[in-house]
Design a protein around this motif. Structure first.
Motif, mmCIF file in Angstrom:
data_model
loop_
_atom_site.group_PDB
_atom_site.id
_atom_site.type_symbol
_atom_site.label_atom_id
_atom_site.label_comp_id
_atom_site.label_asym_id
_atom_site.label_seq_id
_atom_site.Cartn_x
_atom_site.Cartn_y
_atom_site.Cartn_z
ATOM 1 N N ARG A 9 0.801 -1.215 0.000
ATOM 2 C CA ARG A 9 0.000 0.000 0.000
ATOM 3 C C ARG A 9 0.838 1.270 0.000
ATOM 4 O O ARG A 9 0.381 2.323 -0.461
ATOM 5 N N GLN A 10 2.050 1.155 0.509
ATOM 6 C CA GLN A 10 2.894 2.351 0.580
ATOM 7 C C GLN A 10 3.072 3.001 -0.781
ATOM 8 O O GLN A 10 3.213 4.203 -0.892
ATOM 9 N N ASN A 11 3.049 2.167 -1.821
ATOM 10 C CA ASN A 11 3.278 2.711 -3.158
ATOM 11 C C ASN A 11 1.981 2.944 -3.934
ATOM 12 O O ASN A 11 2.012 3.245 -5.119
ATOM 13 N N TRP A 12 0.904 2.767 -3.262
ATOM 14 C CA TRP A 12 -0.370 2.919 -3.974
ATOM 15 C C TRP A 12 -0.665 4.380 -4.267
ATOM 16 O O TRP A 12 -0.521 5.237 -3.386
ATOM 17 N N PRO A 13 -1.123 4.656 -5.465
ATOM 18 C CA PRO A 13 -1.573 6.024 -5.746
ATOM 19 C C PRO A 13 -2.855 6.313 -4.965
ATOM 20 O O PRO A 13 -3.534 5.391 -4.509
ATOM 21 N N GLU A 14 -3.147 7.577 -4.885
ATOM 22 C CA GLU A 14 -4.280 7.989 -4.055
ATOM 23 C C GLU A 14 -5.594 7.369 -4.515
ATOM 24 O O GLU A 14 -6.423 6.973 -3.699
ATOM 25 N N ASP A 15 -5.754 7.264 -5.819
ATOM 26 C CA ASP A 15 -7.070 6.790 -6.283
ATOM 27 C C ASP A 15 -7.328 5.340 -5.931
ATOM 28 O O ASP A 15 -8.451 4.870 -5.968
ATOM 29 N N LYS A 16 -6.272 4.645 -5.591
ATOM 30 C CA LYS A 16 -6.467 3.258 -5.157
ATOM 31 C C LYS A 16 -6.951 3.197 -3.700
ATOM 32 O O LYS A 16 -7.369 2.148 -3.211
ATOM 33 N N ARG A 17 -6.821 4.333 -3.037
ATOM 34 C CA ARG A 17 -7.246 4.394 -1.629
ATOM 35 C C ARG A 17 -8.449 5.314 -1.469
ATOM 36 O O ARG A 17 -8.755 5.758 -0.382
ATOM 37 N N LYS A 18 -9.056 5.600 -2.602
ATOM 38 C CA LYS A 18 -10.130 6.591 -2.614
ATOM 39 C C LYS A 18 -11.475 5.903 -2.773
ATOM 40 O O LYS A 18 -11.640 5.026 -3.630
ATOM 41 N N TYR A 19 -12.403 6.279 -1.962
ATOM 42 C CA TYR A 19 -13.747 5.701 -2.034
ATOM 43 C C TYR A 19 -14.771 6.824 -2.103
ATOM 44 O O TYR A 19 -14.662 7.812 -1.387
ATOM 45 N N PHE A 20 -15.727 6.610 -2.945
ATOM 46 C CA PHE A 20 -16.787 7.611 -3.074
ATOM 47 C C PHE A 20 -17.968 7.241 -2.197
ATOM 48 O O PHE A 20 -18.320 6.076 -2.070
ATOM 49 N N ILE A 21 -18.513 8.255 -1.629
ATOM 50 C CA ILE A 21 -19.740 8.049 -0.866
ATOM 51 C C ILE A 21 -20.849 8.722 -1.645
ATOM 52 O O ILE A 21 -20.719 9.869 -2.042
ATOM 53 N N LYS A 22 -21.887 8.012 -1.825
ATOM 54 C CA LYS A 22 -22.992 8.626 -2.555
ATOM 55 C C LYS A 22 -24.291 8.017 -2.072
ATOM 56 O O LYS A 22 -24.377 6.821 -1.803
ATOM 57 N N THR A 23 -25.275 8.834 -1.967
ATOM 58 C CA THR A 23 -26.576 8.297 -1.586
ATOM 59 C C THR A 23 -27.163 7.611 -2.796
ATOM 60 O O THR A 23 -26.939 7.986 -3.925
ATOM 61 N N GLY A 24 -27.941 6.590 -2.545
ATOM 62 C CA GLY A 24 -28.542 5.842 -3.632
ATOM 63 C C GLY A 24 -29.013 4.510 -3.132
ATOM 64 O O GLY A 24 -29.118 4.301 -1.928
ATOM 65 N N SER A 25 -29.300 3.637 -4.050
ATOM 66 C CA SER A 25 -29.860 2.358 -3.603
ATOM 67 C C SER A 25 -28.877 1.213 -3.747
ATOM 68 O O SER A 25 -28.886 0.284 -2.969
ATOM 69 N N SER A 26 -28.028 1.298 -4.740
ATOM 70 C CA SER A 26 -27.124 0.170 -4.953
ATOM 71 C C SER A 26 -25.982 0.211 -3.947
ATOM 72 O O SER A 26 -25.360 1.232 -3.720
ATOM 73 N N LEU A 27 -25.745 -0.921 -3.382
ATOM 74 C CA LEU A 27 -24.723 -0.973 -2.332
ATOM 75 C C LEU A 27 -23.575 -1.892 -2.688
ATOM 76 O O LEU A 27 -22.682 -2.106 -1.912
ATOM 77 N N ASP A 28 -23.633 -2.428 -3.884
ATOM 78 C CA ASP A 28 -22.736 -3.558 -4.097
ATOM 79 C C ASP A 28 -21.370 -3.174 -4.663
ATOM 80 O O ASP A 28 -20.532 -4.011 -4.852
ATOM 81 N N ASN A 29 -21.186 -1.919 -4.915
ATOM 82 C CA ASN A 29 -19.912 -1.555 -5.514
ATOM 83 C C ASN A 29 -19.002 -0.898 -4.492
ATOM 84 O O ASN A 29 -19.177 0.245 -4.116
ATOM 85 N N ASP A 30 -18.030 -1.631 -4.064
ATOM 86 C CA ASP A 30 -17.187 -1.039 -3.029
ATOM 87 C C ASP A 30 -15.717 -1.077 -3.395
ATOM 88 O O ASP A 30 -14.854 -1.104 -2.549
ATOM 89 N N LYS A 31 -15.472 -1.133 -4.647
ATOM 90 C CA LYS A 31 -14.067 -1.150 -5.061
ATOM 91 C C LYS A 31 -13.523 0.272 -5.100
ATOM 92 O O LYS A 31 -14.251 1.214 -5.376
ATOM 93 N N PRO A 32 -12.232 0.400 -4.849
ATOM 94 C CA PRO A 32 -11.676 1.750 -4.821
ATOM 95 C C PRO A 32 -11.855 2.447 -6.155
ATOM 96 O O PRO A 32 -11.837 1.824 -7.203
ATOM 97 N N GLY A 33 -12.030 3.736 -6.058
ATOM 98 C CA GLY A 33 -12.159 4.528 -7.263
ATOM 99 C C GLY A 33 -13.536 4.470 -7.875
ATOM 100 O O GLY A 33 -13.853 5.181 -8.803
ATOM 101 N N LYS A 34 -14.348 3.600 -7.344
ATOM 102 C CA LYS A 34 -15.701 3.514 -7.859
ATOM 103 C C LYS A 34 -16.661 4.032 -6.808
ATOM 104 O O LYS A 34 -16.325 4.143 -5.646
ATOM 105 N N GLU A 35 -17.840 4.262 -7.280
ATOM 106 C CA GLU A 35 -18.778 4.869 -6.353
ATOM 107 C C GLU A 35 -19.318 3.853 -5.373
ATOM 108 O O GLU A 35 -19.692 2.752 -5.725
ATOM 109 N N VAL A 36 -19.339 4.262 -4.156
ATOM 110 C CA VAL A 36 -19.977 3.452 -3.143
ATOM 111 C C VAL A 36 -21.267 4.162 -2.798
ATOM 112 O O VAL A 36 -21.261 5.282 -2.329
ATOM 113 N N LYS A 37 -22.317 3.500 -3.100
ATOM 114 C CA LYS A 37 -23.596 4.169 -2.854
ATOM 115 C C LYS A 37 -24.030 3.923 -1.413
ATOM 116 O O LYS A 37 -23.931 2.831 -0.901
#
Length: 849
Positions: free
Chosen positions: A211-239
């Motif tokens: 992880r020390q060499n990971w770019p920021e987007d690999k450690r970045k998570y989006f929070i978003k209101t919505g209904s779908s909950l199944d996407n929790d990979k970094p850089g993608k939207e987490v609803k």
DNA sequence: GCGGATCAC
DNA sequence: TATGGTGATCCGC
């Protein structure tokens, strides 16, 4: 689950004192401690249960009296001598202290209750417990204010809190949620150790390094209101569902989630703060252990709407204690620094430590020991009053030592009947899973891992799709039988067995599915040109996964491309992971060496020089058993392949190098340190394992197989137009198959078949089920082309049971379902219980098979 | 080796 | 009405 310690504290005098009712807020609803004690005693007194509790208590008191008498007889000279011995051992332990691992203990908060509240909004504001009138397995924090605790009978809980809602447990649901959590955990440590549905240990040492060499987007998570909950990979939207922020704080209103806002060094980038409907911000987690664990907990909460608590420490013992520290929805870290550990340990009540139960606590209390400091101070005395295992355990605890790797122990299974029976059990469970998913597959694979860690995979593909336990077992049994026979008269000594079904047809294939061998043979007959032509393939074709073109090809064609596909993985393995390649090659050498010496070395103490195939250290003159133990430890140490720095194992090894004259003590030290972890492994050992199926071939073997397959392909090709099959001398364990046209004709005429005689082995089959019969014929046909794969397994257990793999650019998803089990010890205890009729169990706590 | 006790979940 | 079930280990006999 936080039940066990509570369980023993619900009754009687001193136990009642320990009831954690500090969360009882003045002026709020709930009961004070005295009132709770009174109600419990009223409900308990006079009952048989109470009588038995008293009896047990007296017994413990007698034990304590005996101990005190013993203590009185100890002379100061004995004590001094003991002090010297113990201190010598303590010094060794101190030298072996390993602070290089980062162990995380994750514990879901009030798990069952939280799941129920999440799924039923009506329960949200109410005190609830999961269980029955006889026994509760957990309660929410609202109910805990009334003294309602895990392991308390529901009827007593009702007296404490008449408005309490008791929800019957729904284990399937908890398992499903648990699986979701485990999928997240696997991203941080594929070898994580699940203790139950709601608890797991992770070793994130390796993850942290990467992880020390990971770019920021690999450690970045989006929070978003919505209904779908199944996407929790970094850089993608987490609803984030609407309920997220409403349920958790209500569940844990005492302790607001510490995740929000994730402060320094994790940052919140609020992008659209003005629009709460489109509220979207991203969180970047840092690279420290603390940040990793925040990220894990964040993802768990996003995915499941449930909160978890966590502990971070250099070993499992400490991590477990830490996870309790900021419960619920909190985390705590002990930095990997000796002083930090000692500071933490200093005033820690021994009862907080896993392994110190009610009785031990009471006995030690009689000696004036309550905290870990006191435990350390009395080490000499304890060595005279307790067994070696016990005082060693005490010393470890009092020094803040614990297991630094998540080792697993398993018992060996070497009886064929047991192996068949386990296999059948797995097939049954697998069939259930398949049926739940509505899947049918064509390939059955068994995976066998022997006591030397060698993994064999044997697969067989049949023409028609299968899904029932009987169908799967029919194939798996034959595969297993072949392996057992191959080693006869020596038994197969297994550590792990897995059964996999794969080769799920796509829609088009489903239409073309042949339901009988007649259909299968006919189909082959009708498309000879296709078979012949497809043999000359482009490179690309050869590397397509079998399923992608299976509907166009003959049986052998498919087999051949399956092998090609496997071989492709081999190349990946070579380029990606040279270390594991070395390991597997060394294993082959080791295997050879071992088999050469097996008979003698197993029955005698004959010692020889071995080089560990994992840490590559020469092990000097050790017995095979000791050597196996070493390899065992090395394999269990998660960081070996990456890191030559100290892990518990390499530590043991280096100690050995330093003190060549004495190898065994080092091992025993390693074992001792592992005591806790081994204790904890129980569940995993016998429990189900869900596993990501990633098969890596042994390059050497694969090459051989491939050469063979090429040779065979020609035969197949040339013979196919005139005869359907004429396979001779395919492989070891081959059977010679020669199916002439008239055989087909005779089969055709026989349909519908009454007395089913296998055209391959000529044996009459007992079954009248055509599908089962087809399965049998397929097995016979397949015997010559069984794949032999060498699997350098990295994920022995606790992997997601279902894995979906994207198959290249086709966008299609290939699904594989595997069930793996480690043979567990059948103790007398369980053996006697097993006699009981098999009515559905309604257990209330966290264990599952 | 067996059974009871302890511990964990 | 009513206080779990299972597995593992240790220890004493």
């Amino acid at each position: 689950m936080d039940s066990t310690k509570e369980k023993n504290e619900n009754y009687k005098d001193d136990l009642l004192l320990r009831m954690g009712l500090n969360d009882n807020k003045a002026g709020m609803e709930g009961l004070d401690k005295e009132k709770i004690n009174k109600i419990i005693m009223e409900a308990t007194k006079g009952s048989r249960f109470y009588g038995n509790e008293l009896k047990k208590e007296k017994q413990v008191n007698r034990r304590i009296e005996n101990m005190m008498q013993q203590k009185a007889q100890i002379t100061s000279q004995q004590l001094r001598k003991a002090q010297l011995q113990v201190d010598k051992f303590a010094m060794e332990l101190e030298q072996s202290r390993d602070l290089n691992n980062t162990i995380v203990h994750i514990d879901m908060d009030a798990f069952y209750a939280a799941v129920e509240m999440r799924d039923n909004p009506e329960l949200k504001d109410k005190p609830i417990a999961v269980g029955s009138m006889s026994m509760l397995s957990t309660s929410n924090y609202h109910a805990r204010r009334f003294g309602v605790r895990a392991a308390m009978p529901g009827f007593i809980a009702k007296r404490l809190c008449p408005q309490l809602l008791i929800v019957p447990p729904n284990f399937d649901k908890y398992r499903a949620v648990s699986r979701e959590v485990k999928e997240i955990l696997a991203d941080y440590d594929p070898n994580f150790l699940a203790m139950s549905l709601d608890e797991a240990y992770l070793n994130i040492t390796k993850h942290l390094q990467e992880r020390q060499n990971w770019p920021e987007d690999k450690r970045k998570y989006f929070i978003k209101t919505g209904s779908s909950l199944d996407n929790d990979k970094p850089g993608k939207e987490v609803k984030l569902g609407e309920r997220e922020r409403s349920i958790s704080p209500l569940l844990f209103e005492d302790t607001p989630p510490d995740l929000q806002p994730p402060g320094n060094p994790s940052q919140v980038n609020t992008e659209e703060q003005n629009n709460p409907q489109e509220f979207q911000n991203s969180v970047v987690f840092g690279t420290s252990a603390e940040e990793v664990v925040k990220e894990i907990r964040f993802r768990i909460e996003q995915k499941t709407t449930l909160t978890a608590s966590a502990g971070i420490a250099p070993n499992t013992m400490l991590a477990k204690v830490c996870s309790d520290k900021n419960k619920p929805n909190g985390q705590y870290q002990i930095l990997p620094d000796r002083q930090a550990v000692m500071d933490f340990i200093k005033d820690l009540p021994i009862r907080k430590v896993s392994g110190i139960g009610k009785v031990t606590e009471k006995m030690l209390k009689a000696l004036g020991i309550i905290t870990c400091t006191e435990l350390y101070q009395q080490r000499a005395l304890l060595s005279l009053l307790f067994s070696e295992t016990s005082w060693h355990q005490f010393l470890h605890i009092s020094m803040g030592l614990g297991s630094t790797h998540l080792a697993r122990t398993f018992s060996e299974m070497s009886k064929a009947e047991e192996q068949y029976s386990l296999c059948q059990e797995l097939c049954g469970e697998l069939a259930q899973d398949l049926q739940k998913e509505g899947l049918k597959g064509r390939t059955v694979t068994i995976k066998l891992k022997n006591v030397n860690f060698e993994v064999k995979t044997r697969a067989s593909t049949v023409s028609s799709v299968i899904s029932t336990a009987e169908e799967i077992f029919a194939i798996a049994k034959e595969l297993l039988r072949t392996e057992i026979d191959a080693d006869f008269p020596h038994p197969l000594r297994l550590r792990l067995m897995g059964v996999r079904v794969s080769g799920f047809p796509n829609e088009e294939e489903k239409k073309h599915q042949q339901r009988s061998i007649i259909g299968f043979l006919q189909a082959g007959n009708q498309t000879p040109s296709a078979t012949g032509c497809r043999l000359e393939k482009t490179e690309k074709d050869q590397f397509l996964k079998p399923l992608e073109m299976s509907h166009k090809k003959s049986f052998f064609d498919k087999k051949r491309s399956e092998r090609k596909w496997s071989h492709q993985d081999t190349f990946k393995c070579e380029t990606v992971d040279q270390k594991s390649l070395q390991t597997s090659q060394s294993f082959q050498v080791l295997k050879q060496k071992m088999s050469e010496n097996l008979e003698t070395s197993e029955n005698s103490d004959k010692c020889q020089i071995f080089t560990c195939p994992v840490c590559f250290r020469e092990q000097g003159s050790v017995s095979l058993e000791a050597f196996n133990k070493h390899v065992d430890a090395c394999l269990d140490a998660p960081s070996i392949s990456e890191n030559s720095e100290m892990s518990s194992c390499s530590h043991a090894s280096s100690t050995e190098v330093n003190k060549k004259e004495n190898v065994h003590p080092s091992f025993s030290l390693c074992e001792k340190q592992d005591y806790k972890a081994r204790q904890k492994n129980i569940e995993t050992t016998s429990g189900d394992c869900v596993e990501l199926v990633e098969t890596i071939d042994n390059p050497a073997k694969a090459e051989g197989v491939d050469a063979l397959s090429n040779k065979r392909s020609k035969e197949e090709c040339s013979s196919l137009p005139s005869k359907l099959f004429n396979v001779e001398h395919c492989h070891q364990n081959s059977c010679t198959v020669s199916l002439e046209d008239e055989d087909v004709e005779s089969l055709r005429r026989q349909e519908p078949v009454q007395a089913l005689v296998c055209p391959v082995c000529n044996l009459e089959q007992k079954t009248s089920d055509l599908t089962l019969f087809n399965v049998h014929v397929d097995i016979c046909l397949n015997k010559g082309i069984i794949q032999e794969l060498r699997n350098d397994e990295v994920n022995p257990v606790n992997q997601p049971k279902e894995s979906t793999k994207s198959t290249g650019n086709s966008g299609r998803v290939q699904k594989t379902i595997t069930k793996t089990k480690r043979p567990g010890l059948v103790t007398k205890h369980s053996a006697s219980k097993k006699v009981k009729p098999s009515n559905p169990r309604h257990t209330l706590d966290v264990f599952f098979k």
